[in-house]
Design an enzyme around this catalytic site. Structure first.
Site, short mmCIF file in Angstrom:
data_model
loop_
_atom_site.label_atom_id
_atom_site.label_comp_id
_atom_site.label_asym_id
_atom_site.label_seq_id
_atom_site.Cartn_x
_atom_site.Cartn_y
_atom_site.Cartn_z
N LYS A 113 2.35 11.35 -10.92
CA LYS A 113 1.44 10.53 -11.74
C LYS A 113 2.18 9.25 -12.12
O LYS A 113 3.27 9.32 -12.70
CB LYS A 113 1.03 11.27 -13.02
CG LYS A 113 -0.19 12.14 -12.88
CD LYS A 113 -0.69 12.61 -14.25
CE LYS A 113 -1.89 13.52 -14.10
NZ LYS A 113 -2.35 14.07 -15.41
N ARG A 127 0.82 -1.24 0.00
CA ARG A 127 0.00 0.00 0.00
C ARG A 127 0.84 1.27 0.00
O ARG A 127 0.40 2.32 0.44
CB ARG A 127 -0.98 0.02 1.18
CG ARG A 127 -2.00 -1.09 1.12
CD ARG A 127 -3.29 -0.70 1.79
NE ARG A 127 -4.22 -1.82 1.76
CZ ARG A 127 -4.32 -2.73 2.70
NH1 ARG A 127 -3.59 -2.62 3.80
NH2 ARG A 127 -5.16 -3.72 2.59
N LYS A 158 6.47 22.96 -13.73
CA LYS A 158 5.61 21.82 -13.36
C LYS A 158 5.37 21.79 -11.86
O LYS A 158 4.24 21.57 -11.40
CB LYS A 158 6.22 20.50 -13.85
CG LYS A 158 5.32 19.31 -13.45
CD LYS A 158 5.45 18.09 -14.30
CE LYS A 158 4.38 17.07 -13.89
NZ LYS A 158 4.45 15.83 -14.65
N HIS A 163 -2.21 16.40 -25.09
CA HIS A 163 -2.23 14.98 -24.74
C HIS A 163 -3.52 14.26 -25.13
O HIS A 163 -3.51 13.04 -25.30
CB HIS A 163 -1.98 14.80 -23.24
CG HIS A 163 -0.54 15.00 -22.86
ND1 HIS A 163 0.11 16.21 -22.99
CD2 HIS A 163 0.39 14.13 -22.36
CE1 HIS A 163 1.36 16.09 -22.59
NE2 HIS A 163 1.56 14.84 -22.20
N GLU A 194 7.82 18.34 -24.52
CA GLU A 194 7.19 18.61 -23.20
C GLU A 194 7.77 19.89 -22.58
O GLU A 194 7.10 20.58 -21.81
CB GLU A 194 7.40 17.44 -22.25
CG GLU A 194 6.82 16.09 -22.71
CD GLU A 194 5.37 15.84 -22.28
OE1 GLU A 194 4.63 16.81 -22.03
OE2 GLU A 194 4.99 14.65 -22.23
N HIS A 221 5.95 9.04 -27.13
CA HIS A 221 5.03 9.94 -26.42
C HIS A 221 5.25 11.42 -26.75
O HIS A 221 4.31 12.14 -27.09
CB HIS A 221 5.15 9.70 -24.91
CG HIS A 221 4.31 10.63 -24.10
ND1 HIS A 221 2.95 10.50 -23.98
CD2 HIS A 221 4.63 11.75 -23.39
CE1 HIS A 221 2.47 11.47 -23.23
NE2 HIS A 221 3.47 12.25 -22.85
N ARG A 275 -4.23 21.46 -12.81
CA ARG A 275 -3.20 20.52 -13.28
C ARG A 275 -3.52 19.98 -14.68
O ARG A 275 -2.62 19.60 -15.43
CB ARG A 275 -3.03 19.37 -12.28
CG ARG A 275 -1.93 18.41 -12.72
CD ARG A 275 -1.44 17.47 -11.67
NE ARG A 275 -0.38 16.63 -12.22
CZ ARG A 275 0.39 15.82 -11.54
NH1 ARG A 275 0.23 15.74 -10.23
NH2 ARG A 275 1.32 15.10 -12.12
N GLU A 288 -5.05 16.82 -9.81
CA GLU A 288 -5.77 17.24 -11.01
C GLU A 288 -7.27 17.46 -10.76
O GLU A 288 -8.12 17.06 -11.55
CB GLU A 288 -5.58 16.20 -12.14
CG GLU A 288 -5.72 16.79 -13.53
CD GLU A 288 -5.38 15.80 -14.65
OE1 GLU A 288 -4.18 15.55 -14.84
OE2 GLU A 288 -6.29 15.27 -15.28
N HIS A 316 -2.36 11.15 -26.87
CA HIS A 316 -2.60 9.82 -26.29
C HIS A 316 -3.42 8.93 -27.22
O HIS A 316 -3.18 7.73 -27.33
CB HIS A 316 -3.32 9.96 -24.94
CG HIS A 316 -2.40 10.28 -23.80
ND1 HIS A 316 -2.85 10.59 -22.53
CD2 HIS A 316 -1.04 10.31 -23.72
CE1 HIS A 316 -1.82 10.81 -21.73
NE2 HIS A 316 -0.71 10.65 -22.43
N ASN A 339 -1.85 18.73 -19.49
CA ASN A 339 -2.30 17.78 -20.52
C ASN A 339 -2.38 18.43 -21.90
O ASN A 339 -2.89 17.80 -22.83
CB ASN A 339 -3.67 17.24 -20.11
CG ASN A 339 -3.68 15.74 -19.92
OD1 ASN A 339 -4.49 15.07 -20.53
ND2 ASN A 339 -2.79 15.20 -19.12
#
Ligand SMILES: NC(=O)c1ccc[n+]([C@@H]2O[C@H](COP(=O)([O-])OP(=O)(O)OC[C@H]3O[C@@H](n4cnc5c(N)ncnc54)[C@H](O)[C@@H]3O)[C@@H](O)[C@H]2O)c1
Ligand SMILES: O=C(O)C(=O)C[C@@H](O)[C@H](O)[C@H](O)COP(=O)(O)O
Ligand SMILES: [Zn+2]
Length: 376
Positions: free
Chosen positions: A151, A129, A234, A255, A193, A274, A248, A244, A259, A252
């Site tokens: 993330k 966990r 960032k 993206h 990026e 990517h 945030r 997010e 994506h 993206n």
């Protein structure tokens, strides 16, 4: 030769209260990793997760550094490439961590690009966990983006990053000298990026990159400064909105399209990686904003000219092989994590450095834009 301990290091803090951490940026940090970890987390045992390409050039230096500092460690080496960010390799990493009887307070160290960082971070986030986690990013993309912000996750056939958790690292060690072994194509992909931060809300940074990108590609002080500025950009957003809930989502930019293209090309890095998907996606996001009368055509052209000028793809037609049709791309877009009550959210722009979150965009509008821009 200068000793790693004497090399200049830039520090950027990710201000997350009890979970705040440092990003250290500069040459020689792989060789210093053992000391940095032992000083902050005395007595931890570590598992280094890496890929074969990175292991060949940087694993020995990291292992030596951990050894010299008296940090017990083992290594898990995976195949390189986006396809590794999937359930099979994830299970292998989880099994290795448990097999080594690492405890919750022990450490997973991600040594590699964003694929390794996302996968290893996800394993660290769920094993017992939540284990300790340190990022040692070795690609430009990982140094300016994926190693920061917590993330983590893996891809599925339904789309990118659809399974994962937020799990912050305790420390990020971005060794800028490690980039000397990075292939040129991967450096360019990471640069996309970097440009993203200028396009979101730092128009001065975009101007600076337009003027200085050759120095950034060449290495040296300009590169270190551009990486540090990206991390500051960032870190500022992440500190205000860790999970997010709101702003945030600006990170993206590009993206939602990017994506979908990665999923549509089967995560095949020979066709699209990517950062390239992000470059095409950011160009599309600007053109889409022009279509919606939000952004001037001049700004959209300026963005495309810069990305294309450094050698990045900017159009769907730049992707080799056949793409599925516009409807299929929309199916991937409908799986985006920003979808809310079935409605699409996009990051659009009013101009360079003036991105914003656009909610409830009609799918029909997106579909006709995709049809207009589809090569086939
Ligand atoms: N978590 C986040 O916030 C976040 C942000 C951006 C991207 N990402 C994810 O990151 C991934 C892309 O990361 P990437 O571009 O680093 O890809 P990657 O991890 O596949 O690395 C790119 C290639 O470069 C090689 N490589 C890395 N460092 C090297 C070095 N120093 N020397 C030689 N070879 C080296 C790798 O083996 C790989 O072949 C995607 O899965 C993307 O979704 C995550
Ligand atoms: O950190 C973020 O937030 C980002 O969106 C950074 C992106 O560059 C990155 O590719 C991220 O993994 C995308 O997140 P996702 O939530 O769209 O999967
Ligand atoms: Zn990204």
């Amino acid at each position: 030769m200068q000793d790693a301990a004497d090399m200049p290091v830039t520090r950027v803090e990710v201000g997350l209260g009890a979970r705040a951490y440092d990003i250290l940026i500069g040459p020689g940090l792989v060789a210093r990793a053992g000391d940095e970890i032992a000083r902050r987390m005395a007595g931890v045992r570590c598992a280094v997760v890496t890929d074969e390409n990175v292991a060949a050039v940087h694993l020995d230096a990291l292992a030596d550094s951990l050894g010299r500092a008296g940090v017990e460690h083992s290594a898990i080496t995976l195949d390189p490439g986006e396809k590794t960010k999937s359930f099979g390799p994830f299970e292998r990493v989880v099994d290795a961590l448990l097999g080594a009887r690492l405890e919750r307070g022990d450490l997973v160290i991600a040594l590699g690009g964003g694929v390794i960082g996302d996968l290893a971070g996800f394993a660290a986030g769920v094993v017992r966990r939540g284990m300790g986690f340190v990022q040692v990013p070795t690609s430009l993309l990982a140094q300016v983006d994926s190693s920061v912000g917590g993330k983590t996750g893996i891809n599925t056939t339904h789309g990118k990053n659809l399974v994962g958790v937020f799990h912050q690292p305790r420390l990020v060690l971005a060794d800028t000298a490690a980039l000397d072994t990075l292939p040129a194509r991967e450096f360019r992909a990471g640069y996309a990026e970097m440009v993203k931060y200028g396009l979101i809300d730092r128009p001065g940074f975009f101007d600076w990159l337009e003027r200085n990108w050759r120095d950034v590609f060449a290495g040296g002080a300009a590169r270190v400064e551009a990486i540090a500025e990206s991390c500051r950009a960032k870190a500022a957003i992440v500190a205000r909105d860790e999970t997010e809930a709101g702003e945030r989502a600006l990170l993206n930019l590009g993206h939602t399209f990017g994506h979908a293209l990665e999923a549509a090309t089967g995560y095949d890095g020979r066709r699209l990686v990517h950062g390239e998907g992000v470059a095409i996606g950011m160009t599309l996001a600007h053109r889409f904003s022009v279509r919606l009368n939000q952004c001037s055509a001049d700004d959209a052209e300026k963005v495309e000219a810069h990305l294309a000028g450094v050698g990045l793809p900017t159009r769907m037609a730049d992707i080799s092989g056949q793409l599925p049709g516009a409807e299929a791309l929309l199916t991937y877009i409908m799986q985006d994590k920003k979808v809310s009550r079935g409605a699409l959210t996009f990051i659009l722009t009013r101009g360079i450095g003036r991105s914003y979150i656009a909610k409830d965009l009609p799918a029909a509008e997106v579909l006709s834009f995709l049809r207009e821009n589809h090569p086939g």
